[in-house]
Design a protein around this motif. Structure first.
Motif, PDB file in Angstrom:
ATOM      1  N   ALA A 220       8.780   8.587   0.639  1.00 42.53           N
ATOM      2  CA  ALA A 220       9.791   7.520   0.581  1.00 42.53           C
ATOM      3  C   ALA A 220      10.808   7.712   1.697  1.00 42.53           C
ATOM      4  O   ALA A 220      11.198   6.747   2.368  1.00 42.53           O
ATOM      5  N   HIS A 221      11.230   8.950   1.901  1.00 40.79           N
ATOM      6  CA  HIS A 221      12.171   9.227   2.988  1.00 40.79           C
ATOM      7  C   HIS A 221      11.546   8.869   4.336  1.00 40.79           C
ATOM      8  O   HIS A 221      12.192   8.269   5.191  1.00 40.79           O
ATOM      9  N   ALA A 222      10.274   9.210   4.513  1.00 41.64           N
ATOM     10  CA  ALA A 222       9.581   8.906   5.771  1.00 41.64           C
ATOM     11  C   ALA A 222       9.514   7.400   6.000  1.00 41.64           C
ATOM     12  O   ALA A 222       9.752   6.915   7.116  1.00 41.64           O
ATOM     13  N   VAL A 223       9.221   6.641   4.960  1.00 36.85           N
ATOM     14  CA  VAL A 223       9.146   5.177   5.096  1.00 36.85           C
ATOM     15  C   VAL A 223      10.504   4.607   5.492  1.00 36.85           C
ATOM     16  O   VAL A 223      10.604   3.740   6.352  1.00 36.85           O
ATOM     17  N   LEU A 224      11.557   5.133   4.875  1.00 35.23           N
ATOM     18  CA  LEU A 224      12.897   4.586   5.135  1.00 35.23           C
ATOM     19  C   LEU A 224      13.442   4.954   6.509  1.00 35.23           C
ATOM     20  O   LEU A 224      14.365   4.306   6.991  1.00 35.23           O
ATOM     21  N   THR A 225      12.896   5.958   7.145  1.00 36.32           N
ATOM     22  CA  THR A 225      13.386   6.325   8.477  1.00 36.32           C
ATOM     23  C   THR A 225      12.675   5.564   9.590  1.00 36.32           C
ATOM     24  O   THR A 225      13.035   5.716  10.753  1.00 36.32           O
ATOM     25  N   ARG A 226      11.689   4.756   9.255  1.00 37.82           N
ATOM     26  CA  ARG A 226      10.971   3.962  10.258  1.00 37.82           C
ATOM     27  C   ARG A 226      11.790   2.743  10.648  1.00 37.82           C
ATOM     28  O   ARG A 226      12.551   2.206   9.833  1.00 37.82           O
ATOM     29  N   ALA A 227      11.616   2.302  11.879  1.00 36.36           N
ATOM     30  CA  ALA A 227      12.358   1.136  12.374  1.00 36.36           C
ATOM     31  C   ALA A 227      11.969  -0.132  11.627  1.00 36.36           C
ATOM     32  O   ALA A 227      12.770  -1.060  11.507  1.00 36.36           O
ATOM     33  N   TRP A 228      10.745  -0.192  11.101  1.00 36.34           N
ATOM     34  CA  TRP A 228      10.292  -1.397  10.429  1.00 36.34           C
ATOM     35  C   TRP A 228      10.632  -1.428   8.947  1.00 36.34           C
ATOM     36  O   TRP A 228      10.203  -2.324   8.238  1.00 36.34           O
ATOM     37  N   SER A 229      11.393  -0.453   8.454  1.00 37.10           N
ATOM     38  CA  SER A 229      11.752  -0.496   7.037  1.00 37.10           C
ATOM     39  C   SER A 229      12.665  -1.691   6.782  1.00 37.10           C
ATOM     40  O   SER A 229      13.447  -2.097   7.629  1.00 37.10           O
ATOM     41  N   THR A 230      12.538  -2.242   5.599  1.00 36.81           N
ATOM     42  CA  THR A 230      13.259  -3.470   5.252  1.00 36.81           C
ATOM     43  C   THR A 230      14.200  -3.213   4.081  1.00 36.81           C
ATOM     44  O   THR A 230      14.209  -2.123   3.499  1.00 36.81           O
ATOM     45  N   THR A 231      14.935  -4.234   3.706  1.00 41.42           N
ATOM     46  CA  THR A 231      15.795  -4.128   2.526  1.00 41.42           C
ATOM     47  C   THR A 231      14.945  -3.932   1.268  1.00 41.42           C
ATOM     48  O   THR A 231      15.393  -3.299   0.317  1.00 41.42           O
ATOM     49  N   ASP A 232      13.713  -4.455   1.280  1.00 46.04           N
ATOM     50  CA  ASP A 232      12.810  -4.225   0.149  1.00 46.04           C
ATOM     51  C   ASP A 232      12.459  -2.746   0.033  1.00 46.04           C
ATOM     52  O   ASP A 232      12.339  -2.217  -1.075  1.00 46.04           O
TER      53      ASP A 232
ATOM     54  N   GLN B 159       0.826  -1.207   0.000  1.00 43.47           N
ATOM     55  CA  GLN B 159       0.000   0.000   0.000  1.00 43.47           C
ATOM     56  C   GLN B 159       0.861   1.258   0.000  1.00 43.47           C
ATOM     57  O   GLN B 159       0.612   2.191  -0.765  1.00 43.47           O
ATOM     58  N   ARG B 160       1.872   1.285   0.879  1.00 47.33           N
ATOM     59  CA  ARG B 160       2.734   2.473   0.960  1.00 47.33           C
ATOM     60  C   ARG B 160       3.461   2.722  -0.355  1.00 47.33           C
ATOM     61  O   ARG B 160       3.449   3.829  -0.886  1.00 47.33           O
ATOM     62  N   TRP B 161       4.113   1.685  -0.869  1.00 50.53           N
ATOM     63  CA  TRP B 161       4.923   1.890  -2.061  1.00 50.53           C
ATOM     64  C   TRP B 161       4.076   2.077  -3.312  1.00 50.53           C
ATOM     65  O   TRP B 161       4.500   2.746  -4.257  1.00 50.53           O
ATOM     66  N   SER B 162       2.880   1.544  -3.361  1.00 53.16           N
ATOM     67  CA  SER B 162       1.979   1.821  -4.491  1.00 53.16           C
ATOM     68  C   SER B 162       1.615   3.303  -4.500  1.00 53.16           C
ATOM     69  O   SER B 162       1.623   3.951  -5.554  1.00 53.16           O
ATOM     70  N   TRP B 163       1.312   3.831  -3.330  1.00 50.68           N
ATOM     71  CA  TRP B 163       0.971   5.244  -3.199  1.00 50.68           C
ATOM     72  C   TRP B 163       2.154   6.104  -3.644  1.00 50.68           C
ATOM     73  O   TRP B 163       1.999   7.071  -4.392  1.00 50.68           O
TER      74      TRP B 163
ATOM     75  N   ALA C 113      15.159   2.150  -6.717  1.00 52.82           N
ATOM     76  CA  ALA C 113      14.567   1.995  -8.052  1.00 52.82           C
ATOM     77  C   ALA C 113      13.830   3.269  -8.460  1.00 52.82           C
ATOM     78  O   ALA C 113      13.934   3.715  -9.607  1.00 52.82           O
ATOM     79  N   LEU C 114      13.110   3.862  -7.533  1.00 51.89           N
ATOM     80  CA  LEU C 114      12.420   5.120  -7.841  1.00 51.89           C
ATOM     81  C   LEU C 114      13.408   6.257  -8.066  1.00 51.89           C
ATOM     82  O   LEU C 114      13.183   7.120  -8.916  1.00 51.89           O
ATOM     83  N   ASP C 115      14.505   6.266  -7.312  1.00 49.22           N
ATOM     84  CA  ASP C 115      15.545   7.275  -7.530  1.00 49.22           C
ATOM     85  C   ASP C 115      16.119   7.175  -8.939  1.00 49.22           C
ATOM     86  O   ASP C 115      16.313   8.188  -9.619  1.00 49.22           O
ATOM     87  N   VAL C 116      16.403   5.952  -9.374  1.00 47.45           N
ATOM     88  CA  VAL C 116      16.949   5.748 -10.719  1.00 47.45           C
ATOM     89  C   VAL C 116      15.955   6.238 -11.761  1.00 47.45           C
ATOM     90  O   VAL C 116      16.316   6.934 -12.710  1.00 47.45           O
ATOM     91  N   HIS C 117      14.692   5.889 -11.561  1.00 46.25           N
ATOM     92  CA  HIS C 117      13.660   6.349 -12.503  1.00 46.25           C
ATOM     93  C   HIS C 117      13.599   7.874 -12.532  1.00 46.25           C
ATOM     94  O   HIS C 117      13.561   8.482 -13.608  1.00 46.25           O
ATOM     95  N   GLU C 118      13.588   8.490 -11.368  1.00 43.51           N
ATOM     96  CA  GLU C 118      13.485   9.952 -11.291  1.00 43.51           C
ATOM     97  C   GLU C 118      14.703  10.608 -11.938  1.00 43.51           C
ATOM     98  O   GLU C 118      14.577  11.608 -12.645  1.00 43.51           O
TER      99      GLU C 118
ATOM    100  N   ALA D 221       5.310   9.216  -7.858  1.00 38.65           N
ATOM    101  CA  ALA D 221       6.624   9.324  -8.502  1.00 38.65           C
ATOM    102  C   ALA D 221       6.501   9.288 -10.025  1.00 38.65           C
ATOM    103  O   ALA D 221       7.273   9.939 -10.728  1.00 38.65           O
ATOM    104  N   PHE D 222       5.525   8.552 -10.543  1.00 39.06           N
ATOM    105  CA  PHE D 222       5.349   8.440 -11.985  1.00 39.06           C
ATOM    106  C   PHE D 222       4.338   9.448 -12.535  1.00 39.06           C
ATOM    107  O   PHE D 222       4.004   9.424 -13.706  1.00 39.06           O
ATOM    108  N   SER D 223       3.869  10.323 -11.688  1.00 41.42           N
ATOM    109  CA  SER D 223       2.905  11.337 -12.096  1.00 41.42           C
ATOM    110  C   SER D 223       3.564  12.361 -13.024  1.00 41.42           C
ATOM    111  O   SER D 223       4.777  12.518 -13.043  1.00 41.42           O
TER     112      SER D 223
END
Length: 110
Positions: free
Chosen positions: A71-83, A47-51, A90-95, A56-58
């Protein structure tokens, strides 16, 4: 073998089976909880990454900023994963590629 020894052996075997049953129940309970937690996390992850990906593709630059912030907010959470890290890269490369493409279009228009 007399009745006393038979009763003791049966009691011991019964107690061992009860302890083994308890251990199996605890192990299975922990496994089920871990699996449920994983499935819930995966659903929320999607859900988070779809949003984020939708923005990002808008076509709108403002949506790109919002996607980067989220994306930055998601990555700063303790539950963020390698995924999460993989998806953000991947989104950075696209951008980056999109920004290069827009620059080339802008230069060719001038």
């Amino acid at each position: 073998m007399d009745v006393g020894w038979s009763s003791a052996v049966v009691s011991l075997v019964g107690a061992a089976v009860a302890v083994a049953s308890l251990v199996v129940t605890v192990v299975e309970g922990r496994r089920a909880r871990r699996n449920t937690k994983f499935l819930a996390h995966h659903d929320h992850w999607w859900q988070r990454w779809s949003w984020i990906a939708e923005r990002a593709f808008s076509e709108r630059d403002r949506d790109h900023d919002v996607a980067a912030l989220m994306a930055h907010a998601v990555l700063t959470r303790a539950w963020s994963t390698t995924d999460d890290v993989w998806m953000e890269r991947a989104l950075d490369v696209h951008e980056y590629r999109e920004a290069q493409r827009r620059r080339k279009e802008t230069r060719s228009d001038q």
